[in-house]
Design an enzyme around this catalytic site. Sequence first.
Site, short mmCIF file in Angstrom:
data_model
loop_
_atom_site.label_atom_id
_atom_site.label_comp_id
_atom_site.label_asym_id
_atom_site.label_seq_id
_atom_site.Cartn_x
_atom_site.Cartn_y
_atom_site.Cartn_z
N ASN A 31 -2.86 7.12 -1.03
CA ASN A 31 -2.12 6.61 -2.19
C ASN A 31 -3.12 6.46 -3.36
O ASN A 31 -4.10 5.71 -3.26
CB ASN A 31 -1.49 5.26 -1.82
CG ASN A 31 -0.72 4.65 -2.96
OD1 ASN A 31 -1.18 4.65 -4.09
ND2 ASN A 31 0.44 4.09 -2.68
N HIS A 50 -4.02 3.44 -7.67
CA HIS A 50 -4.99 2.57 -8.35
C HIS A 50 -6.09 3.32 -9.08
O HIS A 50 -6.85 2.73 -9.84
CB HIS A 50 -5.51 1.50 -7.39
CG HIS A 50 -4.38 0.60 -6.99
ND1 HIS A 50 -3.62 -0.08 -7.92
CD2 HIS A 50 -3.82 0.33 -5.78
CE1 HIS A 50 -2.66 -0.74 -7.29
NE2 HIS A 50 -2.76 -0.51 -6.01
N HIS A 69 3.31 5.98 -6.29
CA HIS A 69 4.46 5.12 -6.58
C HIS A 69 4.72 5.14 -8.07
O HIS A 69 3.91 4.63 -8.85
CB HIS A 69 4.12 3.70 -6.09
CG HIS A 69 5.26 2.73 -6.21
ND1 HIS A 69 5.17 1.45 -5.74
CD2 HIS A 69 6.49 2.84 -6.75
CE1 HIS A 69 6.31 0.81 -5.96
NE2 HIS A 69 7.12 1.62 -6.59
N ARG A 91 6.40 3.41 -10.57
CA ARG A 91 7.10 2.14 -10.75
C ARG A 91 7.96 2.19 -12.01
O ARG A 91 7.65 2.93 -12.94
CB ARG A 91 6.09 0.98 -10.86
CG ARG A 91 5.33 0.73 -9.57
CD ARG A 91 4.48 -0.52 -9.70
NE ARG A 91 5.31 -1.70 -9.70
CZ ARG A 91 5.50 -2.50 -8.64
NH1 ARG A 91 4.87 -2.26 -7.51
NH2 ARG A 91 6.29 -3.54 -8.72
N ARG A 130 3.33 0.99 -14.58
CA ARG A 130 2.05 0.27 -14.76
C ARG A 130 0.85 1.08 -14.29
O ARG A 130 -0.26 0.85 -14.73
CB ARG A 130 2.08 -1.10 -14.08
CG ARG A 130 2.06 -1.04 -12.58
CD ARG A 130 1.90 -2.42 -11.98
NE ARG A 130 3.10 -3.23 -12.18
CZ ARG A 130 3.46 -4.21 -11.34
NH1 ARG A 130 2.71 -4.51 -10.30
NH2 ARG A 130 4.55 -4.89 -11.54
N GLU A 188 6.85 7.36 -3.79
CA GLU A 188 7.42 6.01 -3.57
C GLU A 188 8.22 5.63 -4.80
O GLU A 188 7.75 5.80 -5.92
CB GLU A 188 6.30 4.99 -3.36
CG GLU A 188 5.55 5.17 -2.06
CD GLU A 188 4.43 4.16 -1.93
OE1 GLU A 188 4.28 3.30 -2.82
OE2 GLU A 188 3.70 4.25 -0.96
N THR A 202 4.06 -4.21 -3.79
CA THR A 202 5.30 -4.29 -3.03
C THR A 202 5.17 -5.39 -1.98
O THR A 202 4.37 -5.28 -1.07
CB THR A 202 5.59 -2.93 -2.36
OG1 THR A 202 5.36 -1.91 -3.31
CG2 THR A 202 7.01 -2.86 -1.87
N GLU A 226 8.96 3.58 7.15
CA GLU A 226 7.56 3.18 7.00
C GLU A 226 7.51 1.68 7.23
O GLU A 226 8.13 0.90 6.50
CB GLU A 226 7.02 3.55 5.61
CG GLU A 226 5.57 3.11 5.47
CD GLU A 226 4.81 3.83 4.38
OE1 GLU A 226 5.06 5.04 4.17
OE2 GLU A 226 3.97 3.18 3.75
N HIS A 248 0.40 -0.40 3.99
CA HIS A 248 0.21 -1.55 3.12
C HIS A 248 -0.91 -2.44 3.64
O HIS A 248 -0.81 -2.98 4.74
CB HIS A 248 1.48 -2.40 2.91
CG HIS A 248 1.47 -3.04 1.56
ND1 HIS A 248 0.72 -4.15 1.27
CD2 HIS A 248 2.08 -2.71 0.40
CE1 HIS A 248 0.87 -4.47 0.01
NE2 HIS A 248 1.70 -3.62 -0.55
N1 PXP Z 1 3.18 2.27 1.59
C1 PXP Z 1 4.02 1.73 0.68
C2 PXP Z 1 5.48 1.94 0.85
C3 PXP Z 1 3.52 1.04 -0.45
O1 PXP Z 1 4.38 0.52 -1.35
C4 PXP Z 1 2.13 0.92 -0.62
C5 PXP Z 1 1.59 0.25 -1.83
O2 PXP Z 1 1.90 1.00 -2.96
C6 PXP Z 1 1.29 1.51 0.35
C7 PXP Z 1 1.84 2.15 1.46
C8 PXP Z 1 -0.19 1.44 0.24
O3 PXP Z 1 -0.62 0.13 0.33
P1 PXP Z 1 -2.12 -0.21 -0.01
O4 PXP Z 1 -2.38 0.21 -1.42
O5 PXP Z 1 -2.21 -1.67 0.21
O6 PXP Z 1 -2.96 0.58 0.98
#
Ligand code: PXP
Length: 246
Positions: free
Chosen positions: A10, A13, A46, A48, A52, A76, A107, A157, A196
């Site tokens: 992901n 960030h 994601h 959003r 952001r 996402e 989330t 998930e 997550h």
């Molecule tokens: N899976 C989902 C559905 C999420 O919303 C997120 C956060 O955007 C992640 C995985 C990844 O989580 P993290 O950034 O904490 O590894």
Amino acid sequence: MTERVRLGVNIDHVATVRNARGGSHPDPVRAARMALAAGGDGITAHLREDRRHITDSDIAALSQLCAEAGRPLNLEMALTEEMLAIALRHRPHAACLVPERREEVTTEGGLNVAAQAGDMTRAARALSAAGIRVSLFIDPVAEQVEASAAVGAQVVELHTGRFCHAVGAEHDIELKRLAEAARLAHGLGLEVHAGHGLDYETAAEVLAIPEIRELNIGHFLIGEAVFIGLDAAVARMRAVMDGVSG
Ligand code: PXP
């Protein structure tokens, strides 16, 4: 032989850091390319509602990159008409529906699938008809797993946030909840993903659950990238997942 558990990286960030200055550096597409080269199996992003971090043009560029690389893009998104239209336009490999509240930092919990069964069913039909796999981000709760199967999702998930934060006996209880939900989901014909808050240690722990086929990991990997580089962080996570090192 079972396939190795996939790692979805992901890259939200990277966009968070870029947006802190409003320019184009660091570029999430460059990060995605590096993550795939270093052992990531796919890219997760994601979009959003408040944009952001990831933007519409990031999704367009990531779709192109993943298509060219022959790798899956997991989009996402919240269940809104706007997001559905975007998913149908870009046709990612998968759409992971997540709950979204504007004021949240990330989330915070899973979807209440049962409470939105009608909308979920309509969305799952529209996405599936376009060849997009439908994944629902849920807490490891039997009612939500069953509702996910009932609305026509192909994937759940499981939200690992509580497990990652819990310590001591509570940590073990949360792992057991994940394992039970994974078993139930698999039995109902759903593919099981998890994500997550995962880091090297918690990723290794959840991989003890045999039904899990994919982990989606972001914040920790991007944080580690500050210290060891994104390619090294992804490669190390891949090695942890392969049981090569811990
Ligand atoms: N899976 C989902 C559905 C999420 O919303 C997120 C956060 O955007 C992640 C995985 C990844 O989580 P993290 O950034 O904490 O590894």
